[in-house]
Each structure stands twice: as C-alpha cells, then as structure tokens.
Design a protein around this motif. Structure first.
Motif, PDB file in Angstrom:
ATOM      1  N   SER A  25       0.832  -1.191   0.000  1.00 20.10           N
ATOM      2  CA  SER A  25       0.000   0.000   0.000  1.00 20.10           C
ATOM      3  C   SER A  25       0.872   1.249   0.000  1.00 20.10           C
ATOM      4  N   GLN A  26       1.896   1.267   0.832  1.00 19.30           N
ATOM      5  CA  GLN A  26       2.815   2.409   0.876  1.00 19.30           C
ATOM      6  C   GLN A  26       3.539   2.562  -0.453  1.00 19.30           C
ATOM      7  N   LEU A  27       3.936   1.453  -1.035  1.00 16.97           N
ATOM      8  CA  LEU A  27       4.617   1.488  -2.324  1.00 16.97           C
ATOM      9  C   LEU A  27       3.703   2.058  -3.401  1.00 16.97           C
ATOM     10  N   MET A  28       2.446   1.655  -3.407  1.00 13.54           N
ATOM     11  CA  MET A  28       1.500   2.168  -4.400  1.00 13.54           C
ATOM     12  C   MET A  28       1.281   3.677  -4.195  1.00 13.54           C
ATOM     13  N   GLN A  29       1.189   4.123  -2.941  1.00 13.22           N
ATOM     14  CA  GLN A  29       1.038   5.550  -2.672  1.00 13.22           C
ATOM     15  C   GLN A  29       2.257   6.325  -3.168  1.00 13.22           C
ATOM     16  N   ASP A  30       3.445   5.757  -2.944  1.00 16.56           N
ATOM     17  CA  ASP A  30       4.666   6.389  -3.430  1.00 16.56           C
ATOM     18  C   ASP A  30       4.678   6.456  -4.956  1.00 16.56           C
ATOM     19  N   GLU A  31       4.210   5.401  -5.600  1.00 17.05           N
ATOM     20  CA  GLU A  31       4.165   5.374  -7.064  1.00 17.05           C
ATOM     21  C   GLU A  31       3.192   6.426  -7.593  1.00 17.05           C
ATOM     22  N   VAL A  32       2.060   6.608  -6.913  1.00 12.26           N
ATOM     23  CA  VAL A  32       1.091   7.621  -7.331  1.00 12.26           C
ATOM     24  C   VAL A  32       1.712   9.012  -7.186  1.00 12.26           C
ATOM     25  N   ARG A  33       2.429   9.253  -6.080  1.00  9.70           N
ATOM     26  CA  ARG A  33       3.105  10.541  -5.909  1.00  9.70           C
ATOM     27  C   ARG A  33       4.136  10.757  -7.008  1.00  9.70           C
ATOM     28  N   MET A 114       3.879  10.693 -21.900  1.00 16.22           N
ATOM     29  CA  MET A 114       3.532   9.511 -21.103  1.00 16.22           C
ATOM     30  C   MET A 114       4.482   9.382 -19.904  1.00 16.22           C
ATOM     31  N   PRO A 115       3.954   9.133 -18.696  1.00 15.31           N
ATOM     32  CA  PRO A 115       4.816   8.932 -17.524  1.00 15.31           C
ATOM     33  C   PRO A 115       5.407   7.518 -17.533  1.00 15.31           C
ATOM     34  N   ASP A 116       6.341   7.270 -18.431  1.00 18.98           N
ATOM     35  CA  ASP A 116       6.884   5.926 -18.663  1.00 18.98           C
ATOM     36  C   ASP A 116       7.473   5.285 -17.409  1.00 18.98           C
ATOM     37  N   ARG A 117       8.294   6.035 -16.697  1.00 21.18           N
ATOM     38  CA  ARG A 117       8.973   5.461 -15.530  1.00 21.18           C
ATOM     39  C   ARG A 117       7.962   5.023 -14.479  1.00 21.18           C
ATOM     40  N   SER A 118       6.964   5.856 -14.229  1.00 22.20           N
ATOM     41  CA  SER A 118       5.945   5.508 -13.236  1.00 22.20           C
ATOM     42  C   SER A 118       5.154   4.282 -13.662  1.00 22.20           C
ATOM     43  N   LEU A 119       4.801   4.209 -14.935  1.00 25.51           N
ATOM     44  CA  LEU A 119       4.043   3.056 -15.422  1.00 25.51           C
ATOM     45  C   LEU A 119       4.857   1.770 -15.299  1.00 25.51           C
ATOM     46  N   ARG A 120       6.149   1.839 -15.629  1.00 34.38           N
ATOM     47  CA  ARG A 120       7.007   0.646 -15.471  1.00 34.38           C
ATOM     48  C   ARG A 120       7.080   0.221 -14.010  1.00 34.38           C
ATOM     49  N   ASN A 121       7.205   1.202 -13.109  1.00 34.95           N
ATOM     50  CA  ASN A 121       7.281   0.883 -11.680  1.00 34.95           C
ATOM     51  C   ASN A 121       5.990   0.240 -11.185  1.00 34.95           C
ATOM     52  N   VAL A 122       4.848   0.768 -11.604  1.00 35.37           N
ATOM     53  CA  VAL A 122       3.564   0.195 -11.178  1.00 35.37           C
ATOM     54  C   VAL A 122       3.422  -1.224 -11.724  1.00 35.37           C
ATOM     55  N   GLN A 123       3.793  -1.443 -12.973  1.00 35.48           N
ATOM     56  CA  GLN A 123       3.721  -2.793 -13.549  1.00 35.48           C
ATOM     57  C   GLN A 123       4.630  -3.755 -12.783  1.00 35.48           C
ATOM     58  N   ARG A 124       5.836  -3.292 -12.435  1.00 35.67           N
ATOM     59  CA  ARG A 124       6.759  -4.128 -11.665  1.00 35.67           C
ATOM     60  C   ARG A 124       6.178  -4.430 -10.285  1.00 35.67           C
ATOM     61  N   ASP A 125       5.576  -3.415  -9.651  1.00 32.13           N
ATOM     62  CA  ASP A 125       4.993  -3.608  -8.325  1.00 32.13           C
ATOM     63  C   ASP A 125       3.824  -4.587  -8.367  1.00 32.13           C
ATOM     64  N   LEU A 126       2.985  -4.472  -9.391  1.00 34.51           N
ATOM     65  CA  LEU A 126       1.859  -5.407  -9.519  1.00 34.51           C
ATOM     66  C   LEU A 126       2.356  -6.834  -9.730  1.00 34.51           C
ATOM     67  N   LYS A 127       3.406  -6.975 -10.518  1.00 34.26           N
ATOM     68  CA  LYS A 127       3.992  -8.305 -10.735  1.00 34.26           C
ATOM     69  C   LYS A 127       4.517  -8.871  -9.418  1.00 34.26           C
ATOM     70  N   THR A 128       5.200  -8.022  -8.644  1.00 30.62           N
ATOM     71  CA  THR A 128       5.716  -8.453  -7.350  1.00 30.62           C
ATOM     72  C   THR A 128       4.594  -8.839  -6.412  1.00 30.62           C
ATOM     73  N   LEU A 129       3.521  -8.054  -6.396  1.00 28.38           N
ATOM     74  CA  LEU A 129       2.374  -8.337  -5.551  1.00 28.38           C
ATOM     75  C   LEU A 129       1.738  -9.678  -5.937  1.00 28.38           C
ATOM     76  N   LYS A 130       1.622  -9.924  -7.232  1.00 30.93           N
ATOM     77  CA  LYS A 130       1.046 -11.216  -7.678  1.00 30.93           C
ATOM     78  C   LYS A 130       1.926 -12.369  -7.239  1.00 30.93           C
ATOM     79  N   GLU A 131       3.233 -12.219  -7.391  1.00 32.10           N
ATOM     80  CA  GLU A 131       4.153 -13.278  -6.983  1.00 32.10           C
ATOM     81  C   GLU A 131       4.099 -13.502  -5.472  1.00 32.10           C
ATOM     82  N   THR A 132       4.013 -12.404  -4.721  1.00 33.41           N
ATOM     83  CA  THR A 132       3.987 -12.501  -3.259  1.00 33.41           C
ATOM     84  C   THR A 132       2.715 -13.191  -2.780  1.00 33.41           C
ATOM     85  N   THR A 133       1.585 -12.800  -3.361  1.00 37.88           N
ATOM     86  CA  THR A 133       0.322 -13.400  -2.925  1.00 37.88           C
ATOM     87  C   THR A 133       0.197 -14.838  -3.403  1.00 37.88           C
ATOM     88  N   ARG A 134       0.850 -15.164  -4.495  1.00 36.18           N
ATOM     89  CA  ARG A 134       0.810 -16.540  -5.004  1.00 36.18           C
ATOM     90  C   ARG A 134       1.564 -17.486  -4.048  1.00 36.18           C
TER      91      ARG A 134
END
Length: 136
Positions: A25-33, A114-134
């Motif tokens: 959650s903190q990571l996602m908030q940081d990514e939004v900022r 396009m905010p490329d860096r932010s989008l890459r970070n969010v995609q990486r975070d979502l991938k990490t979240l999926k792996e963690t919850t799996r």
C-alpha cells in the motif's frame, strides 16, 4: 546459525501478510506521488512546446510578410536588390518557424508526455504483488 529453520510458523503468517500488504500500500502511494510529479513535469514541457509553436507561428507570419514585401518590391522595381534582401531575411525566418513548430509538435506527442517510468514501476509492483500473494 547452521541448520536453524528460518521458515515462518503458521501463526506468524497473518502478521506477515498484513506487513506485506501495508508495504505494498505504501509502495502504491509512493508510485502515485511519483506519477503526479512526472505528469507535472511533462505538463510543464508541454507548456514550453506550446510556446515554441506560438513563437514559430509568429515568425512564420513575419516571414510571410517579408516574403510578400519582397515580391512587391521585386515586381515594382524589376530589380533584385530590394527583393533579394527581403528574401535573404524572409527565407531563414520561415525555416526557423518551421523548425520550431516541428520541434513543438514533436514534444507534444502522446509518447513524449507519457509517464513511462511511473508506469514501469507500477507494472513491476503489480507483478511483485502477484508473486507474493501466489506464494503466501
């Protein structure tokens, strides 16, 4: 330390999951900022690009006036001195205007904003979240 079992016990699992979720959650908030900051920077660049387009348009108008004056002078005098001078001034102005407009339009492309860096970070975070919850 050798041979010591470092695996979490089943009773610790809820606490670990809560910690991971808080961190995500903190990571996602940081990514939004970060995304907001990147979009602000890109909008500033868009403002500069619009100013370049405006300056290019003004220069094009001035260049067209100079070229028109050159044509009038050339026809009126049937000589090249006044007309040539006006063409020497008007030609580069038109070239500069075209260059500025093209540069401004290029900077306004959707890809450039396009905010490329932010989008890459969010995609990486979502991938990490999926792996963690799996694995949880």
């Amino acid at each position: 330390m050798k041979g010591q079992n470092t695996a979490a016990s089943p009773s610790e699992a809820p606490g670990i999951i809560v910690t991971v979720l808080k961190q995500m959650s903190q990571l996602m908030q940081d990514e939004v900022r970060l995304m907001k900051a990147e979009m602000s920077r890109n909008l500033s660049r868009a403002g500069v690009a619009l100013a370049m387009i405006a300056v290019g348009a003004v220069l094009a108008i001035v260049g067209l006036h100079v070229l028109a004056a050159a044509l009038v002078a050339a026809i009126a005098a049937l000589g090249l001195s006044v007309g040539t001078a006006a063409l020497i001034v008007g030609g580069p102005l038109i070239a500069l205007a075209v260059g500025l407009v093209m540069l401004g339009v290029n900077r306004l492309s959707p890809a450039a904003l396009m905010p490329d860096r932010s989008l890459r970070n969010v995609q990486r975070d979502l991938k990490t979240l999926k792996e963690t919850t799996r694995h949880a």
